[in-house]
Write an enzyme that holds these catalytic residues in place. Structure first.
Site, PDB file in Angstrom:
ATOM      1  N   LYS A 108       0.855  -1.183   0.000  1.00  0.00           N
ATOM      2  CA  LYS A 108       0.000   0.000   0.000  1.00  0.00           C
ATOM      3  C   LYS A 108       0.890   1.231   0.000  1.00  0.00           C
ATOM      4  O   LYS A 108       1.914   1.268   0.693  1.00  0.00           O
ATOM      5  CB  LYS A 108      -0.916   0.026   1.224  1.00  0.00           C
ATOM      6  N   GLU A 163      -9.107  12.160  12.304  1.00  0.00           N
ATOM      7  CA  GLU A 163      -8.468  10.913  12.729  1.00  0.00           C
ATOM      8  C   GLU A 163      -7.647  11.071  14.013  1.00  0.00           C
ATOM      9  O   GLU A 163      -6.641  11.785  14.041  1.00  0.00           O
ATOM     10  CB  GLU A 163      -7.564  10.379  11.614  1.00  0.00           C
ATOM     11  N   GLU A 345     -11.332  11.240  -5.051  1.00  0.00           N
ATOM     12  CA  GLU A 345     -11.245  11.190  -3.591  1.00  0.00           C
ATOM     13  C   GLU A 345     -10.443  12.363  -3.043  1.00  0.00           C
ATOM     14  O   GLU A 345     -10.829  12.990  -2.049  1.00  0.00           O
ATOM     15  CB  GLU A 345     -10.609   9.871  -3.155  1.00  0.00           C
TER      16      GLU A 345
END
Length: 368
Positions: A108, A163, A345
């Site tokens: 990733k 977050e 996004e």
């Protein structure tokens, strides 16, 4: 130095503010040593994407803990001009990250693009804090004077992060990692039908999220006498984006480890870097260039070792002239990621910053 605001972390639970500068530290090690020696009893500020590199941590002259601030009203746009990394450039970055993943270099990689804006007038940090507070929804508003970091004298990092990297109170530790997301609105500003449900079932996003949870589990289990991690993530909404999030709670076996030390240990997570960490960071440097304070962490730590740190996303850096800002938005790339969806996004994620800079009811678009 002036006794004005030097640090802020504000959410629905607590408004932590530092005023003035008693001491400033350009690295985690310096701040940790000062706390351990008792020469300061509180530090707040920002750690960079590379937590072993430059930081800006301030021991304020005065600390105030109070209920969260009441949101103000955003009074018109302060945006003169906006430039964003073109869609085509970011799409190519995503393709390069996918190629690296296909070659086995990483599993990733979180790739970001940047936004630069000139302002119609000089805007002080306190006004920007108010603008983020008015538009941030349930996110944590943060602000950190970056003057302790080389090359950032007079600059501020300000934003509204959804977050939580960590919250430590005594022996109890909480983390709420985010990874896997989907825009709530399309390019025309219309709600995307079934976006939350599709995100919760997305194999790609669930895999992306699992990398972050596994990373935190591996780091925290040796430190905790017990740890609770749900089997599946929740779907959580910010004003512009749906996210997958997993609340993690642990009890530290050694409660003397400080929130500052934990922040330096945990950041950057795969949510903003990738996995394996070192390989993903190398790829980010190659395709995106060096990162400084974006995707690091902002927070505080007191003499007892308690504290709270958020991931420094949905943020901007205000320059010393107070007339220019830079911001960033990224997304996690894994096998199966769609470059066009990744571009969309990042456009959605820019809206947190753009809504704070512009009229909250008519946010500036990030289309490029």
């Amino acid at each position: 130095m002036p006794a004005g605001l030097s640090f802020l972390l504000s959410n629905t639970d607590l408004n932590a503010r530092g005023f003035g500068v008693r001491a400033a530290f350009g690295s985690v090690a310096q701040a940790r040593e000062a706390l351990a020696a008792g020469t300061v009893d509180f530090v707040g500020g920002a750690l960079g994407f590379d937590t072993g590199g430059p930081a800006s941590l301030i021991a304020p002259e005065r600390v105030d803990f109070s209920p969260a601030a009441t949101p103000a009203t955003v009074d018109g746009s302060v945006v003169a001009e906006v430039s964003v990394t073109p869609d085509s450039v970011h799409r190519e970055r995503v393709v390069r990250a996918l190629d690296a993943i296909a070659s086995g270099a990483a599993e990733k990689v979180v790739v970001a693009r940047s936004l630069d804006a000139s302002l119609t007038r000089a805007v002080e940090p306190v006004e920007l804090i108010g603008r983020f507070t008015a538009t941030a929804g349930g996110s944590t508003v943060f602000a950190a004077d970056l003057s302790a970091a080389p090359g950032h004298d007079g600059n501020w990092l300000i934003g509204a992060s959804p977050e939580l990297l960590l919250r430590k109170r005594g022996s109890i530790l909480q983390c709420v990692p985010y990874a896997g997301s989907a825009p709530k609105f399309d390019a025309a500003g219309r709600p995307v039908p079934n976006a939350a449900e599709e995100l919760s079932r997305s194999a790609k996003d669930l895999r992306e999220h699992a990398y972050v949870v596994d990373y935190l589990r591996d780091l925290l289990q040796p430190l905790c006498s017990r740890i609770a991690i749900p089997d599946r993530p929740q779907t959580i909404s910010t004003n512009h984006v749906w996210h997958l999030a997993t609340p993690i709670t642990g009890e530290l076996a050694d409660p003397t480890i400080t929130a500052l030390e934990l922040a330096a240990l945990l950041s950057p997570t795969p949510a903003v870097c990738g996995t394996p960490t070192e390989a993903a960071a190398r790829i980010i440097e190659e395709v995106e260039g060096p990162r400084e304070f974006y995707a690091g962490t902002v927070g505080w730590c007191d003499a007892a070792g308690d504290g709270e740190w958020v991931v420094s996303i949905r943020c901007l850096e205000l320059d010393s002239s107070r007339t220019k800002v830079s911001a960033w938005a990224g997304g996690g790339i894994v096998a199966g990621s769609d470059p066009d969806a990744e571009v969309a996004e990042t456009t959605a994620k820019f809206q947190t910053v753009l809504s704070a800079l512009a009229d909250a009811d008519r946010p500036v678009r990030a289309d490029a």
